[in-house]
Design a protein around this motif. Structure first.
Motif, PDB file in Angstrom:
ATOM      1  N   PHE A  73       0.822  -1.208   0.000  1.00 34.06           N
ATOM      2  CA  PHE A  73       0.000   0.000   0.000  1.00 34.06           C
ATOM      3  C   PHE A  73       0.859   1.262   0.000  1.00 34.06           C
ATOM      4  CE2 PHE A  73      -3.199  -3.064   1.128  1.00 34.06           C
ATOM      5  CZ  PHE A  73      -4.353  -2.540   0.562  1.00 34.06           C
ATOM      6  N   ASP A  74       2.041   1.187   0.600  1.00 31.07           N
ATOM      7  CA  ASP A  74       2.971   2.321   0.577  1.00 31.07           C
ATOM      8  C   ASP A  74       3.830   2.331  -0.675  1.00 31.07           C
ATOM      9  OD1 ASP A  74       2.305   3.668   2.917  1.00 31.07           O
ATOM     10  OD2 ASP A  74       3.561   2.394   4.166  1.00 31.07           O
ATOM     11  N   ARG A  75       3.668   1.312  -1.530  1.00 31.60           N
ATOM     12  CA  ARG A  75       4.473   1.151  -2.747  1.00 31.60           C
ATOM     13  C   ARG A  75       5.964   1.164  -2.437  1.00 31.60           C
ATOM     14  NH1 ARG A  75       1.385   4.841  -7.341  1.00 31.60           N
ATOM     15  NH2 ARG A  75      -0.749   4.257  -6.766  1.00 31.60           N
ATOM     16  N   HIS A  76       6.333   0.418  -1.438  1.00 29.56           N
ATOM     17  CA  HIS A  76       7.723   0.364  -0.994  1.00 29.56           C
ATOM     18  C   HIS A  76       8.516  -0.604  -1.872  1.00 29.56           C
ATOM     19  CE1 HIS A  76      11.187  -0.101   1.676  1.00 29.56           C
ATOM     20  NE2 HIS A  76      10.742   0.941   2.345  1.00 29.56           N
ATOM     21  N   PRO A  77       9.757  -0.262  -2.247  1.00 25.43           N
ATOM     22  CA  PRO A  77      10.543  -1.149  -3.116  1.00 25.43           C
ATOM     23  C   PRO A  77      10.886  -2.496  -2.486  1.00 25.43           C
ATOM     24  CG  PRO A  77      11.860   0.711  -2.331  1.00 25.43           C
ATOM     25  CD  PRO A  77      10.437   1.016  -1.984  1.00 25.43           C
ATOM     26  N   TRP A  78      10.819  -2.608  -1.159  1.00 26.48           N
ATOM     27  CA  TRP A  78      11.134  -3.866  -0.494  1.00 26.48           C
ATOM     28  C   TRP A  78       9.909  -4.757  -0.326  1.00 26.48           C
ATOM     29  CZ3 TRP A  78      15.672  -6.126   0.823  1.00 26.48           C
ATOM     30  CH2 TRP A  78      16.824  -5.344   0.725  1.00 26.48           C
ATOM     31  N   ALA A  79       8.777  -4.364  -0.855  1.00 22.55           N
ATOM     32  CA  ALA A  79       7.547  -5.133  -0.645  1.00 22.55           C
ATOM     33  C   ALA A  79       7.650  -6.540  -1.219  1.00 22.55           C
ATOM     34  CB  ALA A  79       6.361  -4.394  -1.251  1.00 22.55           C
ATOM     35  N   ILE A  80       8.125  -6.670  -2.460  1.00 18.59           N
ATOM     36  CA  ILE A  80       8.172  -7.987  -3.105  1.00 18.59           C
ATOM     37  C   ILE A  80       9.138  -8.936  -2.415  1.00 18.59           C
ATOM     38  CG2 ILE A  80       8.691  -9.221  -5.245  1.00 18.59           C
ATOM     39  CD1 ILE A  80       7.679  -6.826  -6.793  1.00 18.59           C
ATOM     40  N   PRO A  81      10.415  -8.558  -2.196  1.00 11.96           N
ATOM     41  CA  PRO A  81      11.323  -9.515  -1.545  1.00 11.96           C
ATOM     42  C   PRO A  81      10.876  -9.927  -0.145  1.00 11.96           C
ATOM     43  CG  PRO A  81      12.364  -7.343  -1.793  1.00 11.96           C
ATOM     44  CD  PRO A  81      11.139  -7.342  -2.625  1.00 11.96           C
TER      45      PRO A  81
END
Length: 507
Positions: free
Chosen positions: A429-437
């Motif tokens: 929801f924050d569109r953080h780059p670490w979300a996927i890993p």
């Protein structure tokens, strides 16, 4: 150099002006320092020893009003969202954030709930006055307990707004910029560390079972008043009880509304102690500090960061003033020193045209600062995040049903994995780059955990009870086998729609 010196003088002048506007009494310093930190320190010691009192906790006739009401919370939220659909009182990101905060609090509560039980039990059993058995069942005692529990709640709640460490535990409840039934579920995970002592004097007279019931009822009552669908009740009810109108005021960040209406079930203590405020103008919900994040850990603990920023803002030659940020200052001091701007409402604009009608706050469109509304960039990621959200929330609910049947190491591991889930999903929801890993790592961890539990040769490492003789535990245990396929489906979802997931980030 001159610019730096000038800025330094401006900051010092601002600090001195803020200091002059705040109380410097030794009595306040002693009251907040001792009465504030004493329950926290004693509470930590109680938690360390609480395992020795597990039998006492099990025998305490604890009601389960909150846990048993969780399904009804969701039903009522669904009904309110339908009735308020056109008014847009619900936003998906904000609602899920509220549910995450409630889940967070319940998960941490597994380890801190004994604070609300053990001290009260000990004081009652050691020093409590035993009332005649016929009086223990009297309606007079029931009414007295109802009255005193709300009095204790009033003073805890007021203390939580006026002192930095307590506000750090309570502020999450005020962090939503919306006001609906889901907001009621936003609770501070560590609030129990400070609240229990305000009810302890009642243990001298009131039986534990009666206190525990009223304590949970006080919390449960406050769920329904978090709504904008109800304007006001008849004057007599508004004068005595806490209502949606009174509590909307409490959640407002308008200067007129800040630190008002602390009551739980009753509003009469606010009237008596001078903290009552009528709903007079449009309510702007939330806190004066813009959070701009759905991260549950940040929402739970961000005020400690603000306290540190305030500490650094105090000139280095004012050591006592630095210490007082943590000893007896409140959030109002932080906001003034950090120059946080309090957002005021624009003039009221309503859809009503009849001047004879009362202004209904539910018809007023908020027009202050822009709300934080970040969310997933595609419907694919939205669907995935919602699915995972309710999976984690449902798993947390199941954990609450059988938590006393699990070993302590199992409780710790499962709670940490569930908290990881809340954090990982919030990053989408924050569109953080670490979300996927982080999400991929979580799903793989779930697979390993599920295989470990279902294939373990020593079930006593996980369960206190025999699975074969405990029907509820057997049912929960059988659900572990579904985690592996769900995790692989989730991983496949990410792989197949990887371009959409990859684009869901802000560098």
């Amino acid at each position: 150099g001159k610019t730096t010196n000038a800025r330094g003088m401006t900051d010092r002048n601002h600090f001195e002006a803020v200091e002059l506007s705040h109380c410097h009494s030794i009595e306040r310093l002693v009251l907040y320092s001792i009465f504030g930190y004493f329950p926290v320190i004693l509470g930590v010691l109680t938690l360390l020893l609480s395992r020795n009192f597990q039998n006492d906790i099990d025998e305490a006739e604890m009601p389960h009003l909150i846990t048993n009401s969780i399904p009804f919370f969701f039903i009522l939220m669904a009904i309110e969202s339908l009735f308020s659909y056109k008014k847009k009182y619900y936003r998906l990101n904000d609602t899920l954030s509220s549910l995450f905060m409630g889940t967070f609090q319940q998960l941490v509560g597994i380890f801190v709930k004994s604070l609300g039980i053990v001290p009260y039990l000990y004081l009652y059993r050691t020093y409590g006055y035993r009332l005649p058995s016929e009086f223990e069942r009297s309606w007079l005692l029931w009414i007295a307990m109802f009255f005193f529990v709300d009095l204790g709640y009033y003073w805890f709640h007021r203390f939580a707004h006026e002192w930095n460490p307590f506000w750090a535990a309570h502020v999450v409840h005020h962090s939503s910029e919306e006001y609906n039934l889901s907001t009621a579920l936003r609770q501070g995970a560590l609030q129990t560390l400070s609240s229990w002592i305000f009810y302890l004097p009642f243990a001298v007279i009131f039986p534990p079972a009666l206190y525990f019931w009223h304590s949970q009822f006080n919390t449960l009552y406050q769920f329904w008043i978090h709504t904008r669908l109800i304007y006001k009740f008849p004057p007599l009810i508004e004068y005595i009880f806490n209502t949606p109108s009174h509590h909307r005021v409490h959640h407002g960040r308008n200067p007129l509304y800040i630190d008002k209406n602390y009551g739980g079930t009753l509003i009469i203590f606010d009237r008596f102690f001078g903290t009552y405020q009528e709903e007079e103008e449009e309510v702007n919900y939330g806190i004066t500090f813009e959070l701009n994040s759905w991260n549950p850990f940040y929402l739970q603990f961000h005020h400690w960061q603000e306290m540190y920023q305030t500490y650094k803002k105090v000139p280095s030659d004012h050591l006592l003033a630095k210490a007082r940020v943590f000893l007896d200052r409140g959030p109002d001091y932080n906001y003034k020193l950090l120059k946080t701007q309090i957002i005021t409402a624009d003039p009221l604009q309503t859809k009503q045209t009849d001047p004879q009608k009362k202004e209904d706050p539910s018809l007023i469109a908020p027009r202050d600062r822009q709300k934080y509304d970040m969310g997933p960039s595609s419907s694919t990621v939205v669907c995935y995040s919602v699915f995972q959200s309710f999976t984690v929330i449902f798993a947390s609910f199941l954990l609450l049903l059988v938590v006393n049947r699990l070993s302590f190491p199992a409780q710790v591991v499962i709670v940490l994995v569930l908290l990881w889930g809340l954090y990982s999903i919030s990053l989408f929801f924050d569109r953080h780059p670490w979300a996927i890993p982080l999400e991929v790592a979580r799903l793989l961890t779930l697979v390993l955990l599920s295989l470990s539990i279902t294939c373990i040769d020593s079930p006593e490492l996980v369960y206190h009870n025999e699975v074969s003789t405990d029907q509820r535990l057997a049912t929960i245990h059988s659900l572990w086998k579904f985690i592996v396929p769900i995790s692989f489906v989730s991983l496949s979802w990410i792989v197949v729609f990887y371009p959409q997931f990859r684009s869901n980030k802000i560098e």
